[in-house]
Motif scaffolding. Sequence first.
Motif, PDB file in Angstrom:
ATOM      1  N   ARG A  69       0.825  -1.209   0.000  1.00  0.00           N
ATOM      2  CA  ARG A  69       0.000   0.000   0.000  1.00  0.00           C
ATOM      3  C   ARG A  69       0.859   1.259   0.000  1.00  0.00           C
ATOM      4  O   ARG A  69       0.622   2.199  -0.774  1.00  0.00           O
ATOM      5  CB  ARG A  69      -0.910  -0.007   1.229  1.00  0.00           C
ATOM      6  CG  ARG A  69      -1.837   1.209   1.329  1.00  0.00           C
ATOM      7  CD  ARG A  69      -2.342   1.360   2.744  1.00  0.00           C
ATOM      8  NE  ARG A  69      -1.229   1.559   3.665  1.00  0.00           N
ATOM      9  CZ  ARG A  69      -1.263   1.220   4.952  1.00  0.00           C
ATOM     10  NH1 ARG A  69      -2.325   0.639   5.465  1.00  0.00           N
ATOM     11  NH2 ARG A  69      -0.205   1.436   5.729  1.00  0.00           N
ATOM     12  N   ASP A  70       1.882   1.278   0.851  1.00  0.00           N
ATOM     13  CA  ASP A  70       2.739   2.460   0.939  1.00  0.00           C
ATOM     14  C   ASP A  70       3.495   2.703  -0.363  1.00  0.00           C
ATOM     15  O   ASP A  70       3.628   3.837  -0.816  1.00  0.00           O
ATOM     16  CB  ASP A  70       3.734   2.305   2.094  1.00  0.00           C
ATOM     17  CG  ASP A  70       3.044   2.306   3.451  1.00  0.00           C
ATOM     18  OD1 ASP A  70       1.878   2.751   3.510  1.00  0.00           O
ATOM     19  OD2 ASP A  70       3.673   1.861   4.430  1.00  0.00           O
ATOM     20  N   GLU A  83       2.098   6.640  -6.973  1.00  0.00           N
ATOM     21  CA  GLU A  83       1.080   7.579  -7.462  1.00  0.00           C
ATOM     22  C   GLU A  83       1.588   9.010  -7.401  1.00  0.00           C
ATOM     23  O   GLU A  83       1.372   9.801  -8.327  1.00  0.00           O
ATOM     24  CB  GLU A  83      -0.197   7.439  -6.628  1.00  0.00           C
ATOM     25  CG  GLU A  83      -1.040   6.231  -6.984  1.00  0.00           C
ATOM     26  CD  GLU A  83      -1.514   6.262  -8.422  1.00  0.00           C
ATOM     27  OE1 GLU A  83      -1.787   7.367  -8.944  1.00  0.00           O
ATOM     28  OE2 GLU A  83      -1.583   5.188  -9.043  1.00  0.00           O
ATOM     29  N   LYS A  84       2.288   9.363  -6.316  1.00  0.00           N
ATOM     30  CA  LYS A  84       2.815  10.720  -6.185  1.00  0.00           C
ATOM     31  C   LYS A  84       3.890  10.986  -7.235  1.00  0.00           C
ATOM     32  O   LYS A  84       3.941  12.060  -7.844  1.00  0.00           O
ATOM     33  CB  LYS A  84       3.376  10.931  -4.779  1.00  0.00           C
ATOM     34  CG  LYS A  84       2.321  10.940  -3.688  1.00  0.00           C
ATOM     35  CD  LYS A  84       2.945  11.135  -2.319  1.00  0.00           C
ATOM     36  CE  LYS A  84       1.879  11.115  -1.226  1.00  0.00           C
ATOM     37  NZ  LYS A  84       2.471  11.264   0.128  1.00  0.00           N
ATOM     38  N   ASN A  87       2.573   1.778  -3.354  1.00  0.00           N
ATOM     39  CA  ASN A  87       1.609   2.246  -4.356  1.00  0.00           C
ATOM     40  C   ASN A  87       1.317   3.734  -4.195  1.00  0.00           C
ATOM     41  O   ASN A  87       1.174   4.461  -5.173  1.00  0.00           O
ATOM     42  CB  ASN A  87       0.318   1.434  -4.276  1.00  0.00           C
ATOM     43  CG  ASN A  87       0.443   0.080  -4.948  1.00  0.00           C
ATOM     44  OD1 ASN A  87       1.188  -0.070  -5.916  1.00  0.00           O
ATOM     45  ND2 ASN A  87      -0.280  -0.905  -4.442  1.00  0.00           N
ATOM     46  N   GLU A  88       1.234   4.212  -2.944  1.00  0.00           N
ATOM     47  CA  GLU A  88       0.983   5.636  -2.702  1.00  0.00           C
ATOM     48  C   GLU A  88       2.153   6.481  -3.198  1.00  0.00           C
ATOM     49  O   GLU A  88       1.962   7.537  -3.803  1.00  0.00           O
ATOM     50  CB  GLU A  88       0.747   5.874  -1.211  1.00  0.00           C
ATOM     51  CG  GLU A  88      -0.574   5.322  -0.705  1.00  0.00           C
ATOM     52  CD  GLU A  88      -0.755   5.536   0.790  1.00  0.00           C
ATOM     53  OE1 GLU A  88       0.204   6.053   1.438  1.00  0.00           O
ATOM     54  OE2 GLU A  88      -1.828   5.184   1.316  1.00  0.00           O
TER      55      GLU A  88
END
Length: 277
Positions: free
Chosen positions: A38-39, A45-46, A41-42
């Motif tokens: 999850r981290d 995205e940024k 992927n975040e």
Amino acid sequence: AVRIERLFDTGSEERLPSAEGFERLGTDPARRRHDLARDINEVVEKIRARAQRTLSLSSMASHQLRTPLTILRSQLENALRPDLSSQSLRRALSETYDEVLNLTRVVDELLNLSRMQAGTFKLDLTDINFYDLLREFHRESQILTREKKISMVLRKGPAVCIRADPGQMRHILFNLLDNAIKFTPPKGRIRLSYTAEEHEVVFKFFNSGKGISSEILPNIFDPFRSAQSESSTGGGTGLGLALVKWIVESHRGSVEARNDSREGTAFVIRLPIHPAS
């Protein structure tokens, strides 16, 4: 390795797996894998969003610089004609000089936009008497409105002070003026006024004219959309209003554009009032 490269492709939808199958087992290693996925992927995205903005700014810079450079080339080729009279040569050089000034302004705007996007834009804050700021701007702007015989009125409001960067405040005002002059008809009017509401100064920059089209208004401060819209109508680079928004917001303020009921356009800026020292 191929999947990792796809993660940083701006056109890819690739994501790391969430490890939901491991999560159902309820084991600690599975939870850590899930959180790590999850981290990552975040972060991806940024990075993808930053890369897309960078590509958009580069594309816009190329588009905005192409037109003035083409004009400069044409003007210089005309000036080099051997049969050109002295008077025509002087006129050609004058037009070339004006275009150089326009090109310099475009480059400055692009540099400011890139600094803001990179997070390296710094403010030199000081206490400013708001009316004194507007009065000096009103005096300096008279020469710019003279050619179209536009009347410019400044209405004095209450005594208020703001904490701001004087140079950037001038950028805001002159970018709004540049926009107003382009779209105000000859013998039109520009009006500056402000009020104090609770902890904010509310500044209104009005110019007469037909107003902003409903198609452009929602994106008027978007450099990647308003630039194309304004350039297609001969209105300018479209970058000035984007700078206005970003500078205002860097001062913890807000700005909005609206079509005034009295046939014109109004830009409304709200800035925090700072207690006078």
